[in-house]
Design a protein around this motif. Structure first.
Motif, PDB file in Angstrom:
ATOM      1  N   GLU A  26      11.704  -0.809   0.175  1.00  0.00           N
ATOM      2  CA  GLU A  26      12.368  -0.132   1.292  1.00  0.00           C
ATOM      3  C   GLU A  26      11.379   0.633   2.158  1.00  0.00           C
ATOM      4  OE1 GLU A  26      15.596   2.236  -0.113  1.00  0.00           O
ATOM      5  OE2 GLU A  26      16.767   0.498  -0.784  1.00  0.00           O
ATOM      6  N   ARG A  27      10.093   0.462   1.899  1.00  0.00           N
ATOM      7  CA  ARG A  27       9.071   1.148   2.687  1.00  0.00           C
ATOM      8  C   ARG A  27       8.796   0.376   3.971  1.00  0.00           C
ATOM      9  NH1 ARG A  27       6.379   5.060  -0.285  1.00  0.00           N
ATOM     10  NH2 ARG A  27       5.783   5.756   1.798  1.00  0.00           N
TER      11      ARG A  27
ATOM     12  N   ARG B  72      -4.219   8.594  -1.477  1.00  0.00           N
ATOM     13  CA  ARG B  72      -5.441   8.046  -0.909  1.00  0.00           C
ATOM     14  C   ARG B  72      -5.186   7.563   0.520  1.00  0.00           C
ATOM     15  NH1 ARG B  72      -9.413   6.762  -4.673  1.00  0.00           N
ATOM     16  NH2 ARG B  72     -10.758   6.778  -2.834  1.00  0.00           N
ATOM     17  N   THR B  73      -6.265   7.424   1.282  1.00  0.00           N
ATOM     18  CA  THR B  73      -6.210   6.823   2.617  1.00  0.00           C
ATOM     19  C   THR B  73      -6.876   5.464   2.559  1.00  0.00           C
ATOM     20  OG1 THR B  73      -6.183   8.942   3.791  1.00  0.00           O
ATOM     21  CG2 THR B  73      -6.987   7.024   5.011  1.00  0.00           C
ATOM     22  N   VAL B  74      -6.226   4.462   3.122  1.00  0.00           N
ATOM     23  CA  VAL B  74      -6.753   3.101   3.141  1.00  0.00           C
ATOM     24  C   VAL B  74      -6.974   2.671   4.583  1.00  0.00           C
ATOM     25  CG1 VAL B  74      -6.268   0.675   2.620  1.00  0.00           C
ATOM     26  CG2 VAL B  74      -5.647   2.455   0.969  1.00  0.00           C
TER      27      VAL B  74
ATOM     28  N   PHE C 208       0.840  -1.199   0.000  1.00  0.00           N
ATOM     29  CA  PHE C 208       0.000   0.000   0.000  1.00  0.00           C
ATOM     30  C   PHE C 208       0.877   1.252   0.000  1.00  0.00           C
ATOM     31  CE2 PHE C 208      -3.920  -2.305   1.575  1.00  0.00           C
ATOM     32  CZ  PHE C 208      -4.712  -1.927   0.507  1.00  0.00           C
ATOM     33  N   LEU C 209       1.924   1.266   0.810  1.00  0.00           N
ATOM     34  CA  LEU C 209       2.813   2.428   0.801  1.00  0.00           C
ATOM     35  C   LEU C 209       3.539   2.557  -0.526  1.00  0.00           C
ATOM     36  CD1 LEU C 209       4.401   2.661   4.363  1.00  0.00           C
ATOM     37  CD2 LEU C 209       2.241   3.572   3.516  1.00  0.00           C
ATOM     38  N   GLU C 210       3.951   1.432  -1.101  1.00  0.00           N
ATOM     39  CA  GLU C 210       4.596   1.472  -2.413  1.00  0.00           C
ATOM     40  C   GLU C 210       3.661   2.036  -3.483  1.00  0.00           C
ATOM     41  OE1 GLU C 210       7.442   0.970  -3.754  1.00  0.00           O
ATOM     42  OE2 GLU C 210       8.641   0.121  -2.134  1.00  0.00           O
ATOM     43  N   SER C 211       2.356   1.800  -3.307  1.00  0.00           N
ATOM     44  CA  SER C 211       1.383   2.250  -4.308  1.00  0.00           C
ATOM     45  C   SER C 211       0.948   3.695  -4.107  1.00  0.00           C
ATOM     46  CB  SER C 211       0.157   1.329  -4.274  1.00  0.00           C
ATOM     47  OG  SER C 211       0.518   0.019  -4.655  1.00  0.00           O
ATOM     48  N   GLY C 212       1.520   4.366  -3.099  1.00  0.00           N
ATOM     49  CA  GLY C 212       1.323   5.800  -2.982  1.00  0.00           C
ATOM     50  C   GLY C 212       0.324   6.289  -1.954  1.00  0.00           C
ATOM     51  N   VAL C 213      -0.210   5.412  -1.095  1.00  0.00           N
ATOM     52  CA  VAL C 213      -1.186   5.903  -0.124  1.00  0.00           C
ATOM     53  C   VAL C 213      -0.520   6.911   0.816  1.00  0.00           C
ATOM     54  CG1 VAL C 213      -2.515   3.758  -0.234  1.00  0.00           C
ATOM     55  CG2 VAL C 213      -0.837   4.068   1.589  1.00  0.00           C
ATOM     56  N   LYS C 214      -1.299   7.903   1.237  1.00  0.00           N
ATOM     57  CA  LYS C 214      -0.745   8.900   2.155  1.00  0.00           C
ATOM     58  C   LYS C 214      -0.848   8.450   3.598  1.00  0.00           C
ATOM     59  CE  LYS C 214      -4.999  11.693   2.498  1.00  0.00           C
ATOM     60  NZ  LYS C 214      -5.582  13.041   2.280  1.00  0.00           N
ATOM     61  N   ALA C 215      -1.805   7.558   3.892  1.00  0.00           N
ATOM     62  CA  ALA C 215      -1.958   7.049   5.253  1.00  0.00           C
ATOM     63  C   ALA C 215      -2.627   5.683   5.202  1.00  0.00           C
ATOM     64  CB  ALA C 215      -2.781   7.998   6.112  1.00  0.00           C
TER      65      ALA C 215
ATOM     66  N   SER D 116      -4.541  -8.803  -0.599  1.00  0.00           N
ATOM     67  CA  SER D 116      -3.562  -9.364  -1.522  1.00  0.00           C
ATOM     68  C   SER D 116      -2.484  -8.348  -1.877  1.00  0.00           C
ATOM     69  CB  SER D 116      -4.252  -9.820  -2.806  1.00  0.00           C
ATOM     70  OG  SER D 116      -3.304 -10.107  -3.812  1.00  0.00           O
ATOM     71  N   PRO D 117      -1.228  -8.619  -1.541  1.00  0.00           N
ATOM     72  CA  PRO D 117      -0.172  -7.680  -1.941  1.00  0.00           C
ATOM     73  C   PRO D 117      -0.002  -7.608  -3.454  1.00  0.00           C
ATOM     74  CG  PRO D 117       0.776  -9.679  -1.021  1.00  0.00           C
ATOM     75  CD  PRO D 117      -0.697  -9.757  -0.781  1.00  0.00           C
ATOM     76  N   ARG D 118      -0.308  -8.687  -4.158  1.00  0.00           N
ATOM     77  CA  ARG D 118      -0.221  -8.660  -5.628  1.00  0.00           C
ATOM     78  C   ARG D 118      -1.246  -7.691  -6.200  1.00  0.00           C
ATOM     79  NH1 ARG D 118      -1.811 -12.736  -8.581  1.00  0.00           N
ATOM     80  NH2 ARG D 118      -3.086 -13.598  -6.899  1.00  0.00           N
ATOM     81  N   GLU D 119      -2.460  -7.733  -5.682  1.00  0.00           N
ATOM     82  CA  GLU D 119      -3.513  -6.824  -6.144  1.00  0.00           C
ATOM     83  C   GLU D 119      -3.126  -5.375  -5.880  1.00  0.00           C
ATOM     84  OE1 GLU D 119      -8.261  -5.944  -5.179  1.00  0.00           O
ATOM     85  OE2 GLU D 119      -7.029  -7.099  -3.769  1.00  0.00           O
ATOM     86  N   VAL D 120      -2.618  -5.108  -4.690  1.00  0.00           N
ATOM     87  CA  VAL D 120      -2.257  -3.740  -4.311  1.00  0.00           C
ATOM     88  C   VAL D 120      -1.086  -3.235  -5.142  1.00  0.00           C
ATOM     89  CG1 VAL D 120      -1.361  -2.340  -2.411  1.00  0.00           C
ATOM     90  CG2 VAL D 120      -3.194  -3.989  -1.996  1.00  0.00           C
ATOM     91  N   ALA D 121      -0.156  -4.119  -5.486  1.00  0.00           N
ATOM     92  CA  ALA D 121       1.014  -3.710  -6.261  1.00  0.00           C
ATOM     93  C   ALA D 121       0.638  -3.151  -7.622  1.00  0.00           C
ATOM     94  CB  ALA D 121       1.966  -4.893  -6.425  1.00  0.00           C
TER      95      ALA D 121
END
Length: 233
Positions: free
Chosen positions: A217-218, A91-93, A35-42, A79-84
């Protein structure tokens, strides 16, 4: 002295810690990293689905699982694959899972610093933990109250990295984890009950994704609390 201790389960009598790395490698902490790799702010972690639903007020996305599957009305599963593959910039998740997010809440009760760790971010997570304190605990989420071989293996990998930073291992849980960490990641993860349960649901490819070492590295770090949520960034 710098020391590392592995807790195989989030027990009621969990001792206090300077820094606690929470591990639910299949799949909550792996998904959190992505999720952090995909750009979420929080990233807001709740202990349950109803708490997650109640917090959605301003366009937040819901992520989570029940029995490994996406709950009704949620935007993402676990799913980390889906999120990637998602574009989630700014966005906030709100994330709720059966084991991992509950373990994070337990860690937040006893630790000064809480980080989310998986194989995907293990090198970065170990380095950050070493910078933040001289007493590091690694908390395995387990699976529905039972010890998880996949989490204990990941804890061993993290402990190995902390030993390389000058930490001393403490306790039998740490020694067992270090022993497991001598094995190759993917076959060991695939033999775990968490992986077998995913395979039965047709989600076995997530296990191979979670077995990748150092992809990111996140390192999600607990920043604050908001009601029933722990806010990581």
């Amino acid at each position: 002295m710098r020391r590392v201790r592995v807790h195989p389960l989030p027990t009621a009598a969990l001792p206090e810690a300077e820094v606690m790395l929470v591990v639910d490698v299949i799949r909550a902490t792996s998904t959190a990293v992505m999720f952090l790799e995909s750009g979420v702010k929080a990233l807001w972690l709740t202990a349950g689905l109803e708490e997650a639903r109640a917090l959605r007020q301003n366009g937040e996305l819901l992520a989570g699982e029940v029995g490994g599957l996406k709950p009704p009305g949620f935007d993402f599963g676990n799913s980390p694959r889906e999120v990637a593959l998602a574009e989630l910039w700014d966005r906030t998740v709100i994330h709720a899972t059966t084991n991992g997010t509950k373990a994070a809440h337990k860690a937040a009760q006893v630790a000064r610093e809480v980080l989310l760790a998986s194989l995907l971010n293990a090198p970065a997570a170990a380095q950050q933990a070493a910078r933040l304190g001289s007493e590091v605990a690694i908390l395995c989420a387990g699976k529905e109250g039972q010890m998880g071989m996949d989490d204990l293996y990941t804890a061993g990998v993290l402990a190995q990295m902390l030993l390389a930073e000058g930490f001393e291992p403490v306790g039998d849980g740490t020694q067992v984890a270090l022993h497991l960490a001598q094995k190759p990641a993917r076959p060991l993860l695939e033999a775990s009950e968490a992986a077998l349960a995913l395979a039965r649901e047709g989600l076995g490819e997530d296990v191979a994704f979670c077995a990748q070492l150092g992809l990111s590295e996140r390192v999600p770090r607990l920043l604050q609390r908001r009601g029933e949520a722990l806010i990581f960034g």
